[in-house]
Design a protein around this motif. Structure first.
Motif, PDB file in Angstrom:
ATOM      1  N   MET A  65      70.465  67.208  -2.479  1.00 19.51           N
ATOM      2  CA  MET A  65      70.504  65.986  -1.663  1.00 19.51           C
ATOM      3  C   MET A  65      70.831  64.840  -2.611  1.00 19.51           C
ATOM      4  O   MET A  65      69.938  64.284  -3.252  1.00 19.51           O
ATOM      5  N   LEU A 102      67.321  58.129   1.028  1.00 19.39           N
ATOM      6  CA  LEU A 102      66.717  59.018   0.015  1.00 19.39           C
ATOM      7  C   LEU A 102      65.760  58.253  -0.897  1.00 19.39           C
ATOM      8  O   LEU A 102      64.727  58.769  -1.317  1.00 19.39           O
ATOM      9  N   ASP A 108      72.759  56.827   3.170  1.00 15.56           N
ATOM     10  CA  ASP A 108      71.993  57.986   2.674  1.00 15.56           C
ATOM     11  C   ASP A 108      71.226  57.638   1.396  1.00 15.56           C
ATOM     12  O   ASP A 108      70.103  58.086   1.185  1.00 15.56           O
ATOM     13  N   SER A 119      61.896  59.259  -1.202  1.00 15.86           N
ATOM     14  CA  SER A 119      61.271  59.723  -2.447  1.00 15.86           C
ATOM     15  C   SER A 119      60.064  58.858  -2.815  1.00 15.86           C
ATOM     16  O   SER A 119      59.112  59.326  -3.393  1.00 15.86           O
ATOM     17  N   SER A 166      61.946  65.396  -4.785  1.00 13.98           N
ATOM     18  CA  SER A 166      62.613  65.308  -6.082  1.00 13.98           C
ATOM     19  C   SER A 166      61.918  66.183  -7.125  1.00 13.98           C
ATOM     20  O   SER A 166      62.335  66.232  -8.272  1.00 13.98           O
ATOM     21  N   SER A 175      71.590  63.261   2.992  1.00 11.73           N
ATOM     22  CA  SER A 175      70.314  62.936   3.630  1.00 11.73           C
ATOM     23  C   SER A 175      69.773  64.074   4.485  1.00 11.73           C
ATOM     24  O   SER A 175      68.627  64.020   4.910  1.00 11.73           O
TER      25      SER A 175
END
Ligand code: FAD
Length: 381
Positions: free
Chosen positions: A245, A314, A310, A318, A208, A270
């Motif tokens: 993403m 994610l 997804d 992250s 990110s 993803s």
């Protein structure tokens, strides 16, 4: 400023999505124009890889197929069997040149380069597109321009096409993910050997933040030194980029615009895989064309189930990248490779999804699926 012809459709962008749609409509009854910002779409190399789960008209352009993919970390190497769905690659240059050639001899498609669309406005019966040089008129627009949003994560990568003097690569297997031991980063190497002496070696982050380390030629040279000490090689060309993403990317637009491509949501959040989804989107749109205006555009490319899965993936990625690396090793250690490939290629059956859920470590996944928002969650922008 000149006013050009009136078209049935104008496609903004001669990228993968714009050209795929144009190719599908060559010699159709529609008069089409493609407006592309760049003066040379082959300036940047892209290698599109995907599993053979969907038939496309571009199979003759495939550069290489692999029966095996490897996922590995420092301790373990797992072979993913791709006998049923071969992993394969197409070079964007071959794809672009093939389609451009067809467009050049077609009677219904015009393509203009160095044309940046700066404004779109609806007139009574027509849509007007303005570039710095001209004004174009049409009935409907297909728009592949990137949106300016901030995204939840970006896949960021830098790769080099390496040619070695000796035969050093095993070209029977591609390396899907070779996790580095960087703590708190989801970083891996992606290696596609085209022959015993040529390969694409790519360094990739899912992150990110904007990543700078290890996304350069020095890293590739380090990699070669570490893995192929004293072997002579040269770097023939490089490719790099970033792919959004984010499960919230959607195709909402005015009724006279249909968004296409990566920024219409065709990119799987993803994984970043997009090529096959663009082909599916193109086929769907071509079938809808006669009734485009009356047909309802799908807001999201992907199903709610895949987007929810997804989202969880994610979020964990992250917040806890090291955990996610282990979870993926755990998933691929199970032998349900066809289910996993169908899942990654967006064509899972109900049973495939159940298998994925069963084989992933459940406690964290359950925790994140119940805990929808968190103050540190970058997703709640
Ligand atoms: C290096 C790289 C490798 C990739 N590898 C894979 C892979 O292995 N597998 C996979 O499935 N996917 C892969 N992807 C992701 C995906 O397939 C690509 O991003 C795909 O090219 C997206 O196509 P697109 O047409 O949506 O966007 P783009 O290809 O970005 O096309 C958009 C076009 O619009 C033009 N444009 C922008 N603004 C304007 C304007 N105002 N007026 C006119 N034109 C404009 C741009 O110049 C561009 O040509 C990769 C992406 C990259 C960058």
């Amino acid at each position: 400023m000149s006013i050009r012809n009136k078209y049935d459709f104008i496609i903004i962008g001669a990228g993968c999505a714009g050209l795929s749609l144009a190719y599908k409509l060559i010699n159709s009854k529609y008069k089409i124009c493609i407006l592309e910002l760049s003066n040379n779409i082959n300036k940047r190399n892209k290698l599109w890889s995907f599993w053979d789960t969907y038939e496309t008209p571009f199979s003759h352009l495939i550069k290489k197929k692999w029966n095996n993919l490897i996922i590995r970390n420092e301790d373990e190497s797992i072979k993913i069997n791709c006998n049923r769905y071969k992993y394969q690659s197409i070079s964007s240059k071959d794809f672009n040149n093939y389609i451009l050639e067809k467009i050049n001899i077609s009677e219904n498609i015009d393509i203009f380069f160095s044309e940046e669309v700066v404004n779109i406005s609806k007139k009574t019966n027509l849509i007007e597109l303005t570039t710095k040089q001209s004004t174009y008129l049409c009935d409907h627009i297909f728009d592949s321009r990137p949106s300016k949003n901030n995204f939840f994560m970006m896949q960021q990568f830098y790769g080099a096409y390496v040619k070695s003097k000796n035969d050093i690569f095993d070209d029977n297997s591609a390396v899907f993910m070779e996790f580095s031991n960087l703590r708190n980063k989801f970083h891996f190497n992606y290696i596609l050997p085209f022959s015993r002496n040529s390969a694409l070696i790519e360094s990739t982050y899912f992150s990110s933040k904007k990543e700078y380390n290890m996304l350069n030629e020095d890293y590739i040279n380090e990699y070669m030194k570490l893995n192929y000490r004293n072997e002579k090689y040269e770097i023939e060309k490089v490719e790099f980029g970033s792919i959004p993403m984010d499960t919230s990317i959607n195709s909402l637009a005015d009724s006279y615009i249909t968004k296409i491509g990566s920024y219409s949501g065709a990119t799987r959040a993803s994984t970043g895989y997009t090529f096959i989804n663009i082909q599916k989107q193109t086929d769907r749109l071509a079938n809808l064309l006669p009734n485009l205006k009356s047909s309802r555009n799908k807001k999201y490319f992907h199903s709610l189930v895949l987007r929810n899965m997804d989202n969880i993936f994610l979020k964990i990625l992250s917040r806890n990248p090291s955990y996610m690396k282990k979870a993926l090793m755990c998933l691929f250690r199970t032998k349900s490779h066809n289910s996993q490939i169908r899942f990654l290629s967006d064509t899972p059956s109900f049973i495939d999804i159940i298998k994925i859920i069963i084989y992933l470590p459940k406690v964290k996944f359950l925790y994140y699926s119940l805990k929808r928002k968190d103050k540190n969650d970058k997703y709640s922008r």
